[in-house]
Design a protein around this motif. Structure first.
Motif, PDB file in Angstrom:
ATOM      1  N   ARG A 133       0.825  -1.213   0.000  1.00 19.93           N
ATOM      2  CA  ARG A 133       0.000   0.000   0.000  1.00 19.93           C
ATOM      3  C   ARG A 133       0.860   1.265   0.000  1.00 19.93           C
ATOM      4  N   SER A 134       2.002   1.217   0.677  1.00 19.50           N
ATOM      5  CA  SER A 134       2.885   2.392   0.684  1.00 19.50           C
ATOM      6  C   SER A 134       3.387   2.694  -0.712  1.00 19.50           C
ATOM      7  N   ASN A 135       3.706   1.658  -1.486  1.00 21.91           N
ATOM      8  CA  ASN A 135       4.141   1.868  -2.870  1.00 21.91           C
ATOM      9  C   ASN A 135       3.013   2.467  -3.712  1.00 21.91           C
ATOM     10  N   ASP A 136       1.778   1.973  -3.502  1.00 21.01           N
ATOM     11  CA  ASP A 136       0.625   2.512  -4.238  1.00 21.01           C
ATOM     12  C   ASP A 136       0.422   3.986  -3.909  1.00 21.01           C
ATOM     13  N   LEU A 137       0.517   4.328  -2.634  1.00 19.81           N
ATOM     14  CA  LEU A 137       0.291   5.711  -2.224  1.00 19.81           C
ATOM     15  C   LEU A 137       1.392   6.636  -2.723  1.00 19.81           C
ATOM     16  N   MET A 138       2.645   6.192  -2.670  1.00 19.40           N
ATOM     17  CA  MET A 138       3.731   7.041  -3.157  1.00 19.40           C
ATOM     18  C   MET A 138       3.624   7.264  -4.662  1.00 19.40           C
ATOM     19  N   HIS A 139       3.149   6.248  -5.371  1.00 19.96           N
ATOM     20  CA  HIS A 139       2.921   6.424  -6.808  1.00 19.96           C
ATOM     21  C   HIS A 139       1.780   7.419  -7.044  1.00 19.96           C
ATOM     22  N   ALA A 140       0.688   7.271  -6.275  1.00 24.89           N
ATOM     23  CA  ALA A 140      -0.473   8.150  -6.444  1.00 24.89           C
ATOM     24  C   ALA A 140      -0.122   9.603  -6.131  1.00 24.89           C
ATOM     25  N   PHE A 141       0.756   9.814  -5.149  1.00 25.58           N
ATOM     26  CA  PHE A 141       1.119  11.168  -4.745  1.00 25.58           C
ATOM     27  C   PHE A 141       2.416  11.654  -5.394  1.00 25.58           C
ATOM     28  N   ASP A 142       2.890  10.910  -6.381  1.00 26.30           N
ATOM     29  CA  ASP A 142       4.083  11.303  -7.135  1.00 26.30           C
ATOM     30  C   ASP A 142       5.300  11.474  -6.209  1.00 26.30           C
ATOM     31  N   LEU A 143       5.500  10.489  -5.315  1.00 25.61           N
ATOM     32  CA  LEU A 143       6.607  10.535  -4.365  1.00 25.61           C
ATOM     33  C   LEU A 143       7.578   9.367  -4.531  1.00 25.61           C
ATOM     34  N   LEU A 144       7.438   8.601  -5.603  1.00 24.02           N
ATOM     35  CA  LEU A 144       8.292   7.420  -5.763  1.00 24.02           C
ATOM     36  C   LEU A 144       9.773   7.774  -5.792  1.00 24.02           C
ATOM     37  N   ALA A 183       0.574  24.682   0.955  1.00 22.50           N
ATOM     38  CA  ALA A 183       1.936  24.491   0.444  1.00 22.50           C
ATOM     39  C   ALA A 183       2.041  23.399  -0.619  1.00 22.50           C
ATOM     40  N   VAL A 184       0.924  22.916  -1.140  1.00 20.50           N
ATOM     41  CA  VAL A 184       0.937  21.886  -2.182  1.00 20.50           C
ATOM     42  C   VAL A 184       0.769  22.545  -3.533  1.00 20.50           C
ATOM     43  N   ASP A 185       1.607  22.150  -4.514  1.00 18.39           N
ATOM     44  CA  ASP A 185       1.566  22.775  -5.830  1.00 18.39           C
ATOM     45  C   ASP A 185       0.267  22.413  -6.553  1.00 18.39           C
ATOM     46  N   PRO A 186      -0.122  23.204  -7.579  1.00 21.93           N
ATOM     47  CA  PRO A 186      -1.410  22.991  -8.260  1.00 21.93           C
ATOM     48  C   PRO A 186      -1.570  21.607  -8.886  1.00 21.93           C
ATOM     49  N   VAL A 187      -0.488  21.053  -9.458  1.00 16.08           N
ATOM     50  CA  VAL A 187      -0.592  19.731 -10.078  1.00 16.08           C
ATOM     51  C   VAL A 187      -0.873  18.672  -9.017  1.00 16.08           C
ATOM     52  N   SER A 188      -0.124  18.717  -7.916  1.00 17.23           N
ATOM     53  CA  SER A 188      -0.339  17.759  -6.832  1.00 17.23           C
ATOM     54  C   SER A 188      -1.721  17.941  -6.205  1.00 17.23           C
ATOM     55  N   SER A 190      -4.411  18.891  -7.685  1.00 10.19           N
ATOM     56  CA  SER A 190      -5.386  18.278  -8.588  1.00 10.19           C
ATOM     57  C   SER A 190      -5.411  16.764  -8.425  1.00 10.19           C
ATOM     58  N   ASN A 191      -4.229  16.153  -8.305  1.00 10.04           N
ATOM     59  CA  ASN A 191      -4.162  14.700  -8.105  1.00 10.04           C
ATOM     60  C   ASN A 191      -4.800  14.287  -6.778  1.00 10.04           C
ATOM     61  N   ILE A 192      -4.526  15.060  -5.732  1.00  7.41           N
ATOM     62  CA  ILE A 192      -5.105  14.754  -4.422  1.00  7.41           C
ATOM     63  C   ILE A 192      -6.623  14.869  -4.468  1.00  7.41           C
ATOM     64  N   ARG A 193      -7.127  15.906  -5.129  1.00  5.81           N
ATOM     65  CA  ARG A 193      -8.578  16.063  -5.241  1.00  5.81           C
ATOM     66  C   ARG A 193      -9.203  14.869  -5.944  1.00  5.81           C
ATOM     67  N   ASP A 194      -8.552  14.374  -6.991  1.00  8.61           N
ATOM     68  CA  ASP A 194      -9.077  13.209  -7.714  1.00  8.61           C
ATOM     69  C   ASP A 194      -9.118  11.979  -6.805  1.00  8.61           C
ATOM     70  N   ILE A 195      -8.059  11.775  -6.029  1.00 12.79           N
ATOM     71  CA  ILE A 195      -8.005  10.627  -5.120  1.00 12.79           C
ATOM     72  C   ILE A 195      -9.104  10.723  -4.060  1.00 12.79           C
ATOM     73  N   LEU A 196      -9.279  11.912  -3.484  1.00 11.87           N
ATOM     74  CA  LEU A 196     -10.290  12.089  -2.445  1.00 11.87           C
ATOM     75  C   LEU A 196     -11.701  11.941  -3.018  1.00 11.87           C
ATOM     76  N   SER A 197     -11.925  12.463  -4.204  1.00 14.51           N
ATOM     77  CA  SER A 197     -13.243  12.344  -4.826  1.00 14.51           C
ATOM     78  C   SER A 197     -13.578  10.888  -5.123  1.00 14.51           C
ATOM     79  N   ALA A 198     -12.580  10.123  -5.584  1.00 18.08           N
ATOM     80  CA  ALA A 198     -12.797   8.694  -5.842  1.00 18.08           C
ATOM     81  C   ALA A 198     -13.107   7.962  -4.541  1.00 18.08           C
TER      82      ALA A 198
END
Length: 290
Positions: A133-144, A183-188, A190-198
């Protein structure tokens, strides 16, 4: 003649907490010395909603969140989370909640991957599952790319994202986020909003505290405006906005707008110190000597 005695009509009592709600708060009260931070606050947050808590600084939002999630004991009142009384069995309630920590509340000497695995195992997850799950989350949040770097080397935005990931790793039924986009950039963002909405679309409940009205208006299904420790308006975003921009309605509700004070010294023109200083005629003729 028979006289009919009319029975007095009892005044309606307080509305009981609603166990069908994701969160049901009644009469929540918290005082710090001579300051009342939360003053008899009551609120219902429906299951499956994307709920925004908004209010000026010092309104009582963070104190309410801390009492709602079992981090701070109220002086009075009660909170039900998914029908469970928070302070009757706080550990059972905490298992249902994902609370996003603040950056100063995490072990930032761990790498991002270690922090997520540690967070999962704290929730009794097997190590292999926590790692997956940590790998999935880091990929989703662009932290790999930063997975094996210490968190103290992360930027402010990256730290926010890893904090959010720690709150999500155990797949909670209620996700509580205090200023998640700061402090989160606009691209990140947007990705977070998509994850939370899902997540909400699957039946999860997201509760966010934020100062950004445009983001709340765009993302949330419901909103509560908190001021001076009380709810001054609550409902769907459209109901609270009442046909206006949420930003404008917020200012009306909390009374935050006032006449702008004019500062004579604050101007974009020539300042007195910048004006040319004239040299007395006699001094100029004598080479500036007295």
């Amino acid at each position: 003649m028979t006289q009919i005695m009319q029975q007095p009509i009892a005044a309606p009592g307080p509305v009981p907490a609603d166990p069908s709600m994701a969160v049901s708060i009644r009469g929540l009260y918290r005082r710090y010395d001579d300051k009342v931070a939360v003053n008899g606050l009551s609120l219902d947050i429906p299951t499956g909603s994307f709920y925004g808590l908004v209010g000026p600084n010092g309104a009582g939002k963070t104190t309410t969140i801390n009492m709602m999630t079992g981090m701070l004991k109220p002086d009075a009142g009660m909170v039900l989370v998914l029908g469970k009384d928070v302070w009757h069995d706080v550990n059972a309630v905490k298992r249902e909640i994902g609370l996003m920590p603040q950056p100063d509340q995490i072990f930032d000497r761990l790498t991002g991957r270690q922090l997520l695995v540690y967070s999962g195992m704290l929730r009794s997850m097997p190590r292999a599952e926590a790692l997956e799950r940590s790998n999935d989350l880091m990929h989703a949040f662009d932290l790999l790319d930063a997975a094996d770097k210490p968190v103290f080397d992360y930027s402010a935005g990256m730290t926010k994202k890893i904090c959010l990931a720690t709150a999500m790793i155990h797949s909670p039924r209620v996700l509580v986020l205090d200023e998640p986009f700061e402090a989160v950039d606009p691209v990140s963002s947007s990705n977070i909003r998509d994850i939370l909405s899902a997540y909400v679309s699957t039946g999860g409940t997201v509760i966010i505290s934020s100062h950004v009205m445009s983001m709340v208006e765009r993302m949330c299904t419901h909103v509560a405006v908190i001021n001076k420790g009380q709810v001054v308006a609550a409902g769907t975003v459209d109901q609270v906005a009442g046909g206006e921009d949420l930003d404008e309605r917020f200012l009306q509700l909390v009374g935050g707008r006032h006449d702008t004070m004019h500062l004579d010294w604050l101007n974009g023109g020539v300042h007195a110190a910048d004006e040319a200083v004239s040299v007395p005629q006699d001094d100029h003729q004598n080479g500036g000597q007295a």
